[in-house]
Design an enzyme around this catalytic site. Sequence first.
Site, PDB file in Angstrom:
ATOM      1  N   LYS A   1      49.455  35.534  31.955  1.00 41.99           N
ATOM      2  CA  LYS A   1      49.047  34.391  32.774  1.00 41.99           C
ATOM      3  C   LYS A   1      48.394  33.323  31.902  1.00 41.99           C
ATOM      4  O   LYS A   1      47.591  33.640  31.016  1.00 41.99           O
ATOM      5  CB  LYS A   1      48.100  34.853  33.880  1.00 41.99           C
TER       6      LYS A   1
ATOM      7  N   ASP B   1      42.677  41.343  32.461  1.00 41.45           N
ATOM      8  CA  ASP B   1      42.340  40.794  31.143  1.00 41.45           C
ATOM      9  C   ASP B   1      41.436  41.675  30.267  1.00 41.45           C
ATOM     10  O   ASP B   1      40.524  41.167  29.601  1.00 41.45           O
ATOM     11  CB  ASP B   1      41.681  39.414  31.308  1.00 41.45           C
TER      12      ASP B   1
ATOM     13  N   CYS C   1      37.903  35.311  35.767  1.00 35.51           N
ATOM     14  CA  CYS C   1      39.278  35.715  36.116  1.00 35.51           C
ATOM     15  C   CYS C   1      39.341  36.697  37.284  1.00 35.51           C
ATOM     16  O   CYS C   1      40.311  36.679  38.045  1.00 35.51           O
ATOM     17  CB  CYS C   1      39.991  36.243  34.884  1.00 35.51           C
TER      18      CYS C   1
HETATM   19  N1  TIU Z   1      39.552  36.604  31.747  1.00 34.79           N
HETATM   20  C1  TIU Z   1      38.593  35.691  31.902  1.00 34.79           C
HETATM   21  O1  TIU Z   1      37.654  35.879  32.653  1.00 34.79           O
HETATM   22  N2  TIU Z   1      38.695  34.541  31.108  1.00 34.79           N
HETATM   23  C2  TIU Z   1      37.602  33.820  30.686  1.00 34.79           C
HETATM   24  O2  TIU Z   1      37.747  32.816  30.008  1.00 34.79           O
HETATM   25  N3  TIU Z   1      36.370  34.313  31.020  1.00 34.79           N
HETATM   26  C3  TIU Z   1      35.151  33.825  30.630  1.00 34.79           C
HETATM   27  O3  TIU Z   1      34.150  34.322  31.159  1.00 34.79           O
HETATM   28  N4  TIU Z   1      35.087  32.905  29.708  1.00 34.79           N
END
Ligand code: TIU
Length: 241
Positions: free
Chosen positions: A137, A32, A170
Amino acid sequence: MANSKQLPVGTVAAEPEPINLDWSVTALVIIDMQRDFMEPGGFGETLGNDVSQLARAVKPIASVLAAARDLGILVVHTREGHLPDLSDAPPAKIERGAPSLRIGDPGPMGRILIRGEAGHDIIPELYPLDSEVIIDKPGKGAFYATELGDILQKYGIENLLVCGVTTEVCVNTTVREANDRGYRCVVLADGCASYFPEFHEMGLKMIKAQGGIFGWVSDSAAVLQAMTPETSNILAAGASR
Ligand code: TIU
């Protein structure tokens, strides 16, 4: 179909102990690294976070990504996001909290956390090559409701080098999913980041505690050393596997 190239084995200095990785059956998984999390105006900032906290992970990831490309190991990029009609976004996720903009709302980089929008894309520094795998995802874990498991199986992958953002959300969710599926996960401490430095520290501790309950924690320098052909086939005494 395993990696068609026969690659060397490298010993990665890690906690709780070093690990020998056969690069032919190891994938680099970058979680991500999207503008929505890394840049002002995206999903991360709408949640009230200081997105500048995440920038420190970019250079370490870029160095490992370059080495992985040179060596020819499988590279997987993930992106969290939803279909434009939000049919894959549970109401419980959309309604959560009091963000400045909700998932699907128009923002400065397009609709928040929606596939195809500028904010959903991966940052230019780590942009995927056409030959690399991209997993879209809807959740925090990269295995839930995706084809990742099938792809890793197709390539005969046994080990994952995991980095990206955020450490405790994530990255941790994906490592836990992968660990239950039998993958050895090596997490790059300097290739992960959190909006909350204390969660980053604890997120890494949770992975390596209890003899490596979810996996191993290493860093970009140790992985680069283990990917270098001159040093990669030295099997350290005591390394697992
Ligand atoms: N990619 C991921 O970690 N999504 C989140 O929403 N992370 C947060 O820390 N909010």
